[in-house]
Every structure is written in C-alpha cells, then in structure tokens.
Design an enzyme around this catalytic site. Structure first.
Site, PDB file in Angstrom:
ATOM      1  N   HIS A  68       0.674  -1.048  -0.124  1.00 16.46           N
ATOM      2  CA  HIS A  68       0.151  -0.295  -0.078  1.00 16.46           C
ATOM      3  C   HIS A  68       0.851   1.202   0.007  1.00 16.46           C
ATOM      4  O   HIS A  68       0.235   2.691  -0.209  1.00 16.46           O
ATOM      5  CB  HIS A  68      -1.368  -0.146   0.930  1.00 16.46           C
ATOM      6  N   ARG A  69       2.174   1.063   0.342  1.00 17.83           N
ATOM      7  CA  ARG A  69       3.275   2.218   0.487  1.00 17.83           C
ATOM      8  C   ARG A  69       2.687   3.186  -1.467  1.00 17.83           C
ATOM      9  O   ARG A  69       3.831   4.329  -1.486  1.00 17.83           O
ATOM     10  CB  ARG A  69       4.090   2.197   0.609  1.00 17.83           C
TER      11      ARG A  69
END
Length: 428
Positions: free
Chosen positions: A401-402
């Site tokens: 998700h980064r």
C-alpha cells in the site's frame, strides 16, 4: 569467500571441483557454494593452480574470509603469501563459534571511549548487565584491527539474537553506528506462551541457508509491508483454446506453451500500462521501473527460489516460455547464476498445478506486488442468459500500500483479466 548474493553474510562450500595441485583456467568452476538464496558456482578469475584448500566441503566461512590459496604450480605457499600460515592457523578459530562473553555490569572498559562509543551511543553508556556478546569471527577480527570495543554493543547487532556481524562493524568504522536493536519482548504477563519442546520421537533439523533467508525475508515482509489484496475470477476458456491450438502447431519442435507463460506475458503488458502499480517504495521514495522483470516462483525439494525473466514486456510468448523452462530446470539443479535471481519488479506464484483454488502470496521486497494464481477449473456460469460451462481461474493480487493504491492495484488486475480473456492480444 566472495559475495554471491546481495544479502549474503556467510557461504557454505557444497563441494570443491578441483583438488590441491590441480591447474585451472579463467572461467573454470572451482566450487559450488551454498548461499542464502541458492547453490552458486564459484568461477576462477584467472589462470592458476590450487595450492591449498582452507575451507573443506560442508564447512562455512564468513564473507571475505580466506577459503583457499592459489598461485603458480610448485609455489611455496608460506613464503609467497606471507601470512598464509597465520591464516591457516586461524582457520579453526574462524570456523568455530565465537565464545560468549558476558557484558560486565561494572564500569565501562577504557576502550569503550574509542570509536565504538563515538559511532553509536549506548543507553547508560553500556550494554545491560548480563547481556551476551555474540560476534562473528570476521567481525571480531575487523573490530580488533580498528581498535573498536564491541562490549558496549552486546546484544545489539543486526545478526540473529543480536549477533554482531561484519556489516555492523563496517557501519561503526564509517561512523554510522549499528543497526537498531530489535524491539524488547513484551512483559511476561502479556507474552505468548513459549512453544512446547519437541517430543522425544520428533526430528529437529537445522534450516539450510536458503530456508533461513526465506524465513527472514518473508517474516520481515509480512511484518513491515502493509499488504492489501484484490481478487478476480478470470474466464480462461479462450486462452486455453488458443494454447491448445498453438501447441498443436508447435508439435515436434520441443516447445510447449504453459498456462503460466500466458499469465506472465499478460502481467508484463499490464505492468507497463499501469506504472503506478509498477513502482517500488524505497527509502521514502517511489522508484518507477522502465521494464517489467517478472519473477516466476519455482518450488524446490525443500525451499523456494524466484528466477527472473528480464524485460519480460519486450519478449513474445514463445521466448517467455523458453526462458521459463530453462530457468526452472536450472533452478532445480542448483545452477542459476546470481544475476538470474535478482532485479525482479513483480512475481507470479502459481499453485494451480496442485489443485489449489485460491491463495494470497507474500510480497518479495523491494517488489510492490505479487500475483497468486489458482487452478483453472470447468464451472457453470451465466452467459447471455444461459448457463454454460467455462474454464475459470481465480487470481489474487497482493500489493504494497506504500507504493500502490487500491484503485491502481484493481486496474492492474483488471487489465490482466482483459488480456487473458482476449488472448490474441498476448500475441501482438
């Protein structure tokens, strides 16, 4: 001991392929070395003769430690190499486990005021009383040569159980300090109960270097990378029909396309179409990849390895198929080169051949996504108001998700689905 893996700290001699007294030429394979990733070949850098083998088959040496002495035939080893006798005398010590030393609870030794203390401040000026100092042999030697006292850093190395390794000493010498120590264990009242001791009839085996690396990297990924998952069902009916037609045309050539070859090709095209789903999160920045280097998970007898097809997006299906077969075969034989297991930007993990319906795979950093593929099975579905049987495959995309948003990951998987359901696009 050369660096044969980007995460390698030690290497184990699988077997020497030359004996003392044997002459060899540049490029000859001298030994097979087991690293944390694979069994690698050690090639000769020049023409020479094997004068003395210092690390025998099955023995382990730290990175940079002497494992053999080479030179001219008939050369006096001790005279020509100066410290050869000293290195040989130190060999048993280097192979043995460094003695455990307890950090003194009393005043800090005078040497603690030297570079070690300056490079990395220690709470209260020293390690907690009773902390065990564990140091790899090469790290101990480097620290002694640099005049660094390691006692204040007991239990704070980046190796297993706080062991101080070569990389920690290099950071100290460069003034960067050692890696941050692991978080303290929770209090006894909240700590999970310890696992029961193995039963008397159980067999306990040490992990191979590869399995240790897999355990470390996957544990690190699962605990530090924020995973999210998107799943889709893909109608593989047309893809299976096209594959059967292509394989019929390739009969007698020795080539045969697999379902995985089509999936890898679809992923490579989709990754280039969606750069925001094909970037890595590295040191607080996004790295956008010019090409899709797709890794293919290969199961070994006891372990896993992921060879990489470089610039997959530039290669047609037949070339992807040839490379995949070659890489998988050599992976199982332990004959991959280091460059063939590095540089991946995405991975496909396929357990469909085991009848697995669906699963979620763990991301292999610094990659930001991995596609988990299940079995393709016939299933009744509704199409144009009728119930028909189609070949359905479930696929789950794990994303970091980064580096990738939910929408970006969904778009990537949507494109993979579109390409596989209109498979002629894979041949363009």
């Amino acid at each position: 001991m050369p660096r044969l893996s980007d995460t390698m700290e030690q290497g184990t001699i699988g077997r020497w392929l030359v004996k003392e007294g044997d002459a060899f030429s540049e490029g000859d394979v001298l030994a097979e070395i087991e690293t944390d990733k694979a069994l690698m070949e050690l090639q000769a850098y020049d023409d020479a003769t094997m004068l003395r083998i210092l690390v025998k088959d099955g023995e382990t040496a730290d990175l940079g430690a002497p494992i053999a002495i080479v030179g001219e035939a008939g050369e006096d080893v001790a005279a020509s190499h100066g410290k050869a006798k000293e290195a040989e005398a130190e060999e048993p010590e280097a192979a043995a486990e460094e003695p455990e030393v307890k950090a003194e609870p009393e005043a800090e030794p005078e040497r603690a005021a030297q570079p070690a203390a300056q490079a990395e401040p220690v709470p209260n000026g020293k390690a907690p009383a009773g902390t065990t100092l564990k140091v790899s042999p090469i790290a101990r030697k480097m620290a002694d040569q640099a005049g660094i006292d390691l006692a204040p850093l007991a239990g704070r190395g980046s190796g297993p159980e706080g062991r101080i390794v070569k990389a920690d000493v290099e950071r100290l010498i460069d003034g960067g300090g050692v890696a941050a120590p692991p978080a303290p264990a929770p209090a006894a009242s909240t700590q999970a109960p310890a696992p029961p001791a193995p039963a008397a009839e159980d067999e306990v085996r040490e992990l191979s270097s590869m399995l240790k690396a897999v355990a470390q990297r996957m544990g690190q990924s699962k605990s530090t990378v924020p995973h999210f998952y998107v799943e889709s069902e893909i109608d593989m009916t047309r893809a299976m029909e096209m594959r059967a037609e292509l394989n019929a045309g390739l009969e007698g050539t020795g080539e045969k396309l697999s379902v995985n070859d089509l999936i890898v090709r679809a992923c490579a095209i989709a990754l280039i179409e969606h750069p925001q789903a094909h970037r890595s999160y590295v040191d607080g920045k996004h790295v956008y990849h010019a090409h899709a280097n797709v890794g293919i998970s290969v199961a070994l007898d006891d372990g896993l390895i992921v060879p990489v097809i470089v610039a997959t997006d530039t290669k047609p299906v037949r070339e992807i198929s040839r490379e995949s077969r070659d890489l998988a075969a050599r992976a199982r034989e332990g004959k991959l080169k280091q460059r063939e297991i590095e540089g991946g930007t995405f991975t496909v993990s396929n357990l469909g051949m085991f009848g697995v319906a669906n699963f979620e795979a763990i991301i292999n950093p610094p990659e930001s996504a991995i596609l988990a593929v299940g079995a393709t099975v016939p299933r009744p579905v509704a199409a144009d108001g009728e119930i028909v049987v189609r070949s359905i495959m479930r696929a789950t995309l794990s994303c970091d998700h980064r580096a990738c948003s939910g929408a970006d990951g969904s778009k990537l998987l949507q494109t993979v689905k579109r390409l596989l359901e209109a498979p002629s696009l894979l041949l363009a």
